[in-house]
Design a protein around this motif. Structure first.
Motif, mmCIF file in Angstrom:
data_model
loop_
_atom_site.group_PDB
_atom_site.id
_atom_site.type_symbol
_atom_site.label_atom_id
_atom_site.label_comp_id
_atom_site.label_asym_id
_atom_site.label_seq_id
_atom_site.Cartn_x
_atom_site.Cartn_y
_atom_site.Cartn_z
ATOM 1 N N ARG A 1 17.358 18.998 -28.495
ATOM 2 C CA ARG A 1 18.194 19.724 -27.554
ATOM 3 C C ARG A 1 17.477 20.915 -26.929
ATOM 4 N NH1 ARG A 1 21.759 20.799 -30.858
ATOM 5 N NH2 ARG A 1 21.344 23.001 -31.210
ATOM 6 N N VAL A 2 16.578 21.547 -27.688
ATOM 7 C CA VAL A 2 15.959 22.794 -27.230
ATOM 8 C C VAL A 2 14.489 22.597 -26.842
ATOM 9 C CG1 VAL A 2 15.351 25.151 -27.888
ATOM 10 C CG2 VAL A 2 17.538 24.160 -28.633
ATOM 11 N N ILE A 3 13.702 22.002 -27.734
ATOM 12 C CA ILE A 3 12.254 21.940 -27.530
ATOM 13 C C ILE A 3 11.864 20.971 -26.422
ATOM 14 C CG2 ILE A 3 10.033 21.484 -28.614
ATOM 15 C CD1 ILE A 3 11.430 24.019 -29.584
ATOM 16 N N VAL A 4 12.477 19.781 -26.432
ATOM 17 C CA VAL A 4 12.087 18.777 -25.432
ATOM 18 C C VAL A 4 12.359 19.261 -24.006
ATOM 19 C CG1 VAL A 4 12.539 16.448 -24.564
ATOM 20 C CG2 VAL A 4 12.213 16.829 -27.014
ATOM 21 N N PRO A 5 13.560 19.735 -23.672
ATOM 22 C CA PRO A 5 13.756 20.256 -22.314
ATOM 23 C C PRO A 5 12.859 21.451 -21.997
ATOM 24 C CG PRO A 5 15.872 19.801 -23.347
ATOM 25 C CD PRO A 5 14.829 19.694 -24.427
ATOM 26 N N LEU A 6 12.575 22.302 -23.005
ATOM 27 C CA LEU A 6 11.688 23.439 -22.777
ATOM 28 C C LEU A 6 10.278 22.969 -22.430
ATOM 29 C CD1 LEU A 6 11.228 26.483 -22.788
ATOM 30 C CD2 LEU A 6 10.778 26.337 -25.247
ATOM 31 N N LEU A 7 9.778 21.961 -23.156
ATOM 32 C CA LEU A 7 8.471 21.392 -22.816
ATOM 33 C C LEU A 7 8.482 20.824 -21.398
ATOM 34 C CD1 LEU A 7 7.421 19.541 -26.102
ATOM 35 C CD2 LEU A 7 6.237 21.468 -25.037
ATOM 36 N N GLY A 8 9.572 20.152 -21.052
ATOM 37 C CA GLY A 8 9.688 19.615 -19.702
ATOM 38 C C GLY A 8 9.617 20.711 -18.652
ATOM 39 N N GLN A 9 10.243 21.845 -18.941
ATOM 40 C CA GLN A 9 10.212 22.969 -18.007
ATOM 41 C C GLN A 9 8.813 23.550 -17.889
ATOM 42 O OE1 GLN A 9 12.652 24.279 -16.048
ATOM 43 N NE2 GLN A 9 11.085 25.660 -15.227
ATOM 44 N N VAL A 10 8.137 23.736 -19.024
ATOM 45 C CA VAL A 10 6.829 24.408 -19.031
ATOM 46 C C VAL A 10 5.722 23.488 -18.500
ATOM 47 C CG1 VAL A 10 5.054 25.409 -20.526
ATOM 48 C CG2 VAL A 10 7.474 25.958 -20.903
ATOM 49 N N VAL A 11 5.705 22.229 -18.976
ATOM 50 C CA VAL A 11 4.602 21.329 -18.643
ATOM 51 C C VAL A 11 4.819 20.618 -17.316
ATOM 52 C CG1 VAL A 11 3.328 19.270 -19.405
ATOM 53 C CG2 VAL A 11 4.069 20.984 -21.084
ATOM 54 N N ALA A 12 6.034 20.103 -17.117
ATOM 55 C CA ALA A 12 6.298 19.297 -15.928
ATOM 56 C C ALA A 12 7.127 20.034 -14.880
ATOM 57 C CB ALA A 12 7.033 18.017 -16.337
ATOM 58 N N ARG A 13 7.561 21.248 -15.194
ATOM 59 C CA ARG A 13 8.456 21.998 -14.306
ATOM 60 C C ARG A 13 9.691 21.170 -13.952
ATOM 61 N NH1 ARG A 13 3.275 23.301 -12.722
ATOM 62 N NH2 ARG A 13 2.751 25.537 -12.820
ATOM 63 N N ASP A 14 10.194 20.457 -14.942
ATOM 64 C CA ASP A 14 11.307 19.539 -14.711
ATOM 65 C C ASP A 14 12.177 19.484 -15.969
ATOM 66 O OD1 ASP A 14 13.057 17.551 -14.043
ATOM 67 O OD2 ASP A 14 11.545 16.054 -13.554
ATOM 68 N N ARG A 15 12.987 20.485 -16.141
ATOM 69 C CA ARG A 15 13.856 20.547 -17.318
ATOM 70 C C ARG A 15 14.928 19.459 -17.276
ATOM 71 N NH1 ARG A 15 14.696 24.790 -20.865
ATOM 72 N NH2 ARG A 15 16.565 24.532 -22.178
ATOM 73 N N ARG A 16 15.443 19.157 -16.095
ATOM 74 C CA ARG A 16 16.557 18.211 -15.978
ATOM 75 C C ARG A 16 16.171 16.819 -16.470
ATOM 76 N NH1 ARG A 16 18.345 14.501 -12.276
ATOM 77 N NH2 ARG A 16 20.621 14.182 -12.192
ATOM 78 N N SER A 17 14.991 16.344 -16.078
ATOM 79 C CA SER A 17 14.580 15.003 -16.487
ATOM 80 C C SER A 17 14.459 14.905 -17.994
ATOM 81 C CB SER A 17 13.241 14.631 -15.835
ATOM 82 O OG SER A 17 13.380 14.504 -14.436
ATOM 83 N N TYR A 18 13.917 15.930 -18.621
ATOM 84 C CA TYR A 18 13.725 15.870 -20.068
ATOM 85 C C TYR A 18 15.007 16.192 -20.827
ATOM 86 C CZ TYR A 18 8.950 14.610 -19.499
ATOM 87 O OH TYR A 18 7.819 13.898 -19.180
ATOM 88 N N THR A 19 15.980 16.796 -20.164
ATOM 89 C CA THR A 19 17.303 16.911 -20.761
ATOM 90 C C THR A 19 17.953 15.537 -20.842
ATOM 91 O OG1 THR A 19 17.590 19.176 -19.955
ATOM 92 C CG2 THR A 19 19.586 17.950 -20.520
ATOM 93 N N TYR A 20 17.746 14.715 -19.794
ATOM 94 C CA TYR A 20 18.246 13.331 -19.846
ATOM 95 C C TYR A 20 17.571 12.564 -20.984
ATOM 96 C CZ TYR A 20 18.157 8.358 -19.200
ATOM 97 O OH TYR A 20 18.206 7.014 -19.460
ATOM 98 N N LEU A 21 16.260 12.691 -21.111
ATOM 99 C CA LEU A 21 15.537 11.965 -22.153
ATOM 100 C C LEU A 21 16.032 12.379 -23.544
ATOM 101 C CD1 LEU A 21 11.952 12.072 -20.632
ATOM 102 C CD2 LEU A 21 13.505 10.119 -20.725
ATOM 103 N N GLU A 22 16.325 13.659 -23.699
ATOM 104 C CA GLU A 22 16.854 14.141 -24.983
ATOM 105 C C GLU A 22 18.215 13.533 -25.268
ATOM 106 O OE1 GLU A 22 19.946 16.415 -26.753
ATOM 107 O OE2 GLU A 22 19.500 16.806 -24.645
#
Length: 235
Positions: free
Chosen positions: A171-192
């Motif tokens: 819930r926390v780390i995966v979207p944060l990585l998406g924000q930092v690495v891919a600048r795409d928190r929303r996509s990695y929130t879906y993956l989570e």
């Protein structure tokens, strides 16, 4: 974490996500699994068949990690990598050894292959992103030869004593990585969220058994957040 479907609202959403994250896909998989992802892909390739030729299909091939591993293990084989994301396939075609694989755009729910075309099928993170899991598995059963093996790499919903920690990390780390690495928190929130909501290995095994697969087994990985499943199409 790729997939191959092209119909319906979910399909359109997932297609857009994988088109967007293709450039960061390998890096994010490395970070989210602490470097274990490629090793799991090599294990999938090793489990699908021994060396000695044959025809193999890698579904949801993404950037081609599993397909390339199969080709390296079995240079006499014909390997086809299929994905519904054009951008993922474009990335796959640029990798070392890519000429050893036939890359093809396609939909896992409607495979463009004849019945009993392949000696083995692999896939990585396909099933949790499809709209009709049973249909996708039926298609795999259809194009697999009797005695052929199916090997699946998938995420696994958290369970057991580590469930609270894993849920927090997803819930926390995966979207944060998406924000930092891919600048795409929303996509990695879906993956989570799709990881937490996906079927258990027992449920997938039951679906495979219902289709006529035998010798079904699985092995969980990385605090049971991922799983490799295998099955054989009955003769």
């Amino acid at each position: 974490m790729t997939s191959d479907r092209t119909r319906g609202n979910k399909s359109s959403e997932v297609h857009g996500i994988f088109q967007k994250i293709a450039g960061y896909y390998d890096r994010m998989n490395f970070l989210m699994t602490l470097g274990r992802h490629e090793k799991w892909c090599r294990e999938v390739a090793a489990r699908v068949a021994p060396a000695g030729g044959g025809r193999f299909l890698d579904l949801a091939t993404g950037t081609g990690v599993i397909a390339l591993a199969v080709a390296r293990r079995n240079p006499d084989a014909t390997v086809t990598g299929v994905d519904f994301s054009e951008e993922m396939l474009r990335r796959a075609r640029t990798k070392p050894g890519a000429d050893a694989v036939r890359w093809q755009h396609g939909d896992a729910a409607d495979l463009p292959f004849e019945d009993e075309s392949f000696d083995g099928i692999t896939e990585g993170y396909l099933l949790r992103n499809v709209e009709d899991l049973d249909r996708v598995l039926r298609e795999q059963h259809r194009v697999l030869k009797p005695g052929g093996r199916l090997v699946i790499l998938e995420t696994c919903p958290p369970s057991g004593l580590v469930k609270p920690v894993v849920k927090w990390g997803l819930r926390v780390i995966v979207p944060l990585l998406g924000q930092v690495v891919a600048r795409d928190r929303r996509s990695y929130t879906y993956l989570e969220s799709s990881t937490r909501a996906f079927e258990s290995p027992q449920s997938i095994a039951g679906a495979l058994s219902g289709l006529g697969f035998t010798d079904i087994g699985w092995r969980k990985k990385f605090f049971a957040t991922n799983v490799i499943l295998w099955a054989t199409k009955a003769n």
